[in-house]
Scaffold this motif. Structure first.
Motif, short mmCIF file in Angstrom:
data_model
loop_
_atom_site.label_atom_id
_atom_site.label_comp_id
_atom_site.label_asym_id
_atom_site.label_seq_id
_atom_site.Cartn_x
_atom_site.Cartn_y
_atom_site.Cartn_z
N GLU A 75 -3.03 1.33 -4.67
CA GLU A 75 -3.83 0.17 -5.04
C GLU A 75 -3.67 -0.07 -6.54
O GLU A 75 -3.72 0.85 -7.33
CB GLU A 75 -5.30 0.45 -4.70
CG GLU A 75 -6.20 -0.71 -4.95
CD GLU A 75 -7.64 -0.41 -4.53
OE1 GLU A 75 -8.51 -1.18 -4.93
OE2 GLU A 75 -7.87 0.60 -3.85
N THR A 128 0.81 -1.22 0.00
CA THR A 128 0.00 0.00 0.00
C THR A 128 0.85 1.27 0.00
O THR A 128 0.33 2.35 -0.26
CB THR A 128 -0.95 0.03 1.21
OG1 THR A 128 -0.16 -0.03 2.41
CG2 THR A 128 -1.94 -1.12 1.16
N ASP A 151 -1.81 4.56 0.55
CA ASP A 151 -3.04 3.90 0.10
C ASP A 151 -2.98 3.52 -1.38
O ASP A 151 -3.98 3.64 -2.10
CB ASP A 151 -4.26 4.79 0.37
CG ASP A 151 -4.42 5.13 1.84
OD1 ASP A 151 -4.21 4.24 2.67
OD2 ASP A 151 -4.74 6.30 2.16
#
Length: 94
Positions: free
Chosen positions: A73, A53, A71
């Motif tokens: 992805e 991540t 974060d």
């Protein structure tokens, strides 16, 4: 360990430049498109080397594309292209 000399352009890259063609189309080099700090599209990748991540490593053939952020992805991936989303803070070629 690794060779730190700068990569020299090959025959196909020189030909693409001479003919005013995009190098990625002729040589298979990766093409990166960054949209703001939240989306990175990469064409002509050679696969995912590491995934997390906060860091994603993608093979670009002759070099590795290291994407750093928060974060992160992998939203989509095909044999030719991939899409990374999240807050991208750094892209490094090595």
């Amino acid at each position: 360990m690794g060779d730190k000399r700068p990569r020299r352009p090959g025959l196909l890259e020189k030909t693409a430049e001479l003919l005013d063609l995009p190098a990625d189309a002729l040589t298979g080099l990766p093409r990166l498109e960054l949209v703001g700090d939240g989306e990175l599209r990469m064409e002509n990748h050679k696969g995912i080397l590491a995934y997390g991540t906060e860091e994603i490593h993608v093979s670009g053939g002759a070099f590795v594309v290291k994407i750093t952020g928060h974060d992160l992805e992998l939203r989509a991936m095909t044999g030719l292209e991939l899409l990374v989303t999240g807050r991208i803070t750094q892209i490094q070629l090595g």
